[in-house]
Design an enzyme around this catalytic site. Structure first.
Site, mmCIF file in Angstrom:
data_model
loop_
_atom_site.group_PDB
_atom_site.id
_atom_site.type_symbol
_atom_site.label_atom_id
_atom_site.label_comp_id
_atom_site.label_asym_id
_atom_site.label_seq_id
_atom_site.Cartn_x
_atom_site.Cartn_y
_atom_site.Cartn_z
ATOM 1 N N LYS A 47 0.817 -1.220 0.000
ATOM 2 C CA LYS A 47 0.000 0.000 0.000
ATOM 3 C C LYS A 47 0.849 1.267 0.000
ATOM 4 O O LYS A 47 0.466 2.268 -0.589
ATOM 5 C CB LYS A 47 -0.974 0.005 1.182
ATOM 6 C CG LYS A 47 -2.062 -1.044 1.018
ATOM 7 C CD LYS A 47 -3.302 -0.737 1.808
ATOM 8 C CE LYS A 47 -4.414 -1.684 1.362
ATOM 9 N NZ LYS A 47 -5.633 -1.570 2.097
ATOM 10 N N LYS A 99 -5.112 -9.539 -6.297
ATOM 11 C CA LYS A 99 -6.354 -9.744 -5.555
ATOM 12 C C LYS A 99 -7.403 -8.706 -5.963
ATOM 13 O O LYS A 99 -7.049 -7.566 -6.290
ATOM 14 C CB LYS A 99 -6.022 -9.738 -4.066
ATOM 15 C CG LYS A 99 -6.756 -8.797 -3.183
ATOM 16 C CD LYS A 99 -6.289 -8.825 -1.753
ATOM 17 C CE LYS A 99 -6.461 -7.423 -1.187
ATOM 18 N NZ LYS A 99 -7.458 -7.251 -0.183
ATOM 19 N N LYS A 148 -10.860 -2.967 -3.562
ATOM 20 C CA LYS A 148 -11.645 -1.727 -3.707
ATOM 21 C C LYS A 148 -10.822 -0.648 -4.370
ATOM 22 O O LYS A 148 -11.356 0.229 -5.045
ATOM 23 C CB LYS A 148 -12.045 -1.182 -2.331
ATOM 24 C CG LYS A 148 -12.972 -2.034 -1.524
ATOM 25 C CD LYS A 148 -13.415 -1.229 -0.292
ATOM 26 C CE LYS A 148 -13.661 -2.096 0.903
ATOM 27 N NZ LYS A 148 -12.463 -2.307 1.742
HETATM 28 N N1 AQP Z 1 -10.014 -10.280 -2.956
HETATM 29 C C1 AQP Z 1 -10.376 -10.732 -1.768
HETATM 30 N N2 AQP Z 1 -10.657 -12.048 -1.620
HETATM 31 C C2 AQP Z 1 -11.045 -12.547 -0.409
HETATM 32 N N3 AQP Z 1 -11.197 -11.754 0.692
HETATM 33 C C3 AQP Z 1 -10.929 -10.447 0.563
HETATM 34 N N4 AQP Z 1 -10.972 -9.404 1.431
HETATM 35 C C4 AQP Z 1 -10.614 -8.277 0.794
HETATM 36 N N5 AQP Z 1 -10.329 -8.526 -0.480
HETATM 37 C C5 AQP Z 1 -10.510 -9.874 -0.666
HETATM 38 C C6 AQP Z 1 -11.370 -9.541 2.814
HETATM 39 O O1 AQP Z 1 -12.369 -8.571 3.070
HETATM 40 C C7 AQP Z 1 -12.236 -8.114 4.409
HETATM 41 C C8 AQP Z 1 -12.270 -6.612 4.481
HETATM 42 O O2 AQP Z 1 -11.178 -6.014 3.877
HETATM 43 P P1 AQP Z 1 -10.892 -4.460 4.171
HETATM 44 O O3 AQP Z 1 -12.035 -3.634 3.805
HETATM 45 O O4 AQP Z 1 -10.404 -4.285 5.554
HETATM 46 O O5 AQP Z 1 -9.696 -4.102 3.246
HETATM 47 P P2 AQP Z 1 -8.815 -4.888 2.324
HETATM 48 O O6 AQP Z 1 -8.492 -6.255 2.780
HETATM 49 O O7 AQP Z 1 -7.631 -4.049 2.084
HETATM 50 O O8 AQP Z 1 -9.822 -4.972 1.100
HETATM 51 P P3 AQP Z 1 -9.693 -4.292 -0.280
HETATM 52 O O9 AQP Z 1 -10.933 -4.480 -1.030
HETATM 53 O O10 AQP Z 1 -8.456 -4.756 -0.932
HETATM 54 O O11 AQP Z 1 -9.622 -2.749 0.057
HETATM 55 P P4 AQP Z 1 -8.535 -1.708 -0.303
HETATM 56 O O12 AQP Z 1 -8.429 -1.726 -1.785
HETATM 57 O O13 AQP Z 1 -9.055 -0.421 0.243
HETATM 58 O O14 AQP Z 1 -7.276 -2.148 0.354
HETATM 59 C C9 AQP Z 1 -10.983 -8.739 4.981
HETATM 60 O O15 AQP Z 1 -11.356 -9.858 5.752
HETATM 61 C C10 AQP Z 1 -10.240 -9.190 3.761
HETATM 62 O O16 AQP Z 1 -9.435 -10.318 4.008
#
Ligand code: AQP
Length: 345
Positions: free
Chosen positions: A114, A207, A210
């Protein structure tokens, strides 16, 4: 103050939730409501580790809450709230900043991804994020944490923090009446199902996220049927037909991802999906996948939009959940302060 089975997890209001969030974590959240005491949080303090527009943050916090409920979380059964309403998270987060070691945080791959190349410009909050995540869980002395595969490393760190706290303050913990010297439990990750790591629709090695600049890379839980069908149709594949057995996924991450998504949405084992579609071209499979995705995600999106028409009701649910969460976290924080040696009135 016994340790009892308790579930905690959360998501960041950094945009609308996507299929990865749903299949990787939320499906287990929903399932565990029937068997455990569950606390589900919208982690707004984590969101601000990178810049968020204040008006959009508030809206996204309500959106994520609405999506939780639309997907099947019941605020009467589970505790739903936004993190910043319960000060125990930030207070315990600070104490854990003093327990965790720099060397531990330096190993966190999510920070490296990040922060990117411009690490000097990343916020201190982004770096210390895993300590706050440990506090989120341990402020409730939670024992189970349903998350996607990408959170495994942060969970291991939370376990290390719990153990170091117990070791560092062992004598005080025993003096406070915990004869076995264990104040914080070792939280267990719950990472199960056929889609613990959902990959981008545009690149099977990345992966689904968002923050991916391409909206075509993910299926948002708010996408309508046409958008879902279009994104699946445009999803990257390879020229080979669908394999008949899982060994055939070798070197084919996009194929594995789409079949895994289908299996998770249809609640079928991957082997059964391969038995049905093995040998076929992707065009037919994508139509079937769009149907099952539209059915599940479409309903969540419709219900989210309906709930968003009454933001005051969402705020009421968050306030009620925060009150219930505070009632659990406050006595834990009092004990933590006594153990650490902080005077309280
Ligand atoms: N691609 C994924 N596959 C399976 N699980 C996922 N999670 C996120 N992406 C995947 C799970 O969703 C939960 C919440 O995640 P978060 O909102 O805390 O942030 P993150 O993991 O950083 O999710 P994003 O979508 O990738 O957000 P950004 O882009 O903002 O960083 C967690 O349980 C995570 O494992």
């Amino acid at each position: 103050m016994k340790i009892t089975p308790r579930v905690f997890s959360g998501m960041q209001p950094t945009g609308s939730l996507h299929l990865g969030n749903y299949l990787g974590a939320m499906v287990n959240w929903i399932r565990m409501q029937d068997t455990h005491e569950c606390i589900y949080c919208v982690v707004d303090l984590h969101a601000i580790t990178v810049w968020q527009d204040p008006v959009e943050l508030r809206d996204a916090t309500r959106q994520v809450t609405a999506a939780y409920i639309a997907a099947g979380l019941d605020p009467a059964k589970s505790i739903l709230f936004n993190q910043s309403q319960v000060s125990a998270h930030a207070e315990l987060g600070w104490i854990f900043n003093c327990v965790a070691r720099l060397g531990w945080l330096n190993r966190m791959t999510q920070f490296k991804e990040k922060a990117g190349k411009d690490r000097e410009q990343a916020s201190v909050g982004l770096y210390a994020y895993p300590n706050l995540m440990a506090a989120d869980i341990l402020a409730y002395r939670a024992t189970h944490v349903p998350v996607g595969d990408d959170q495994k490393q942060h969970l291991e760190l939370a376990r290390d923090i719990a153990q170091k706290f117990n070791n560092d303050f062992r004598d005080r913990i025993v003096a406070e009446g915990f004869a076995d010297g264990i104040f914080f439990p070792q939280p267990e990750p719950v990472i199960t199902g056929p889609a613990t790591r959902v990959m981008s629709l545009r690149d099977g090695t990345k992966k689904m996220s968002k923050s991916d600049p391409s909206d075509l890379s993910r299926i948002n839980l708010t996408d309508d049927a046409d958008t879902i069908a279009k994104k699946i149709q445009k999803a990257k594949t390879d020229p080979e037909p669908i394999p008949a057995e899982a060994e055939g996924f070798k070197g084919r991450p996009e194929a594995e991802n789409l079949v895994g998504i289908y299996a998770a949405l249809a609640d079928e084992p991957v082997a059964k999906v391969l038995a049905a579609f093995g040998g076929q071209q992707f065009s037919g499979f994508k139509k079937a996948l769009a149907e099952v995705a539209t059915d599940k995600v479409g309903r969540i999106g419709d219900e989210t939009r309906r709930l968003m028409q009454d933001p005051a009701e969402i705020d009421r649910i968050l306030a009620g959940g925060a009150g219930r969460a505070r009632a659990i976290a406050a006595p834990v924080m009092e004990k933590v302060k006594d153990i650490v040696g902080l005077i309280r009135s």
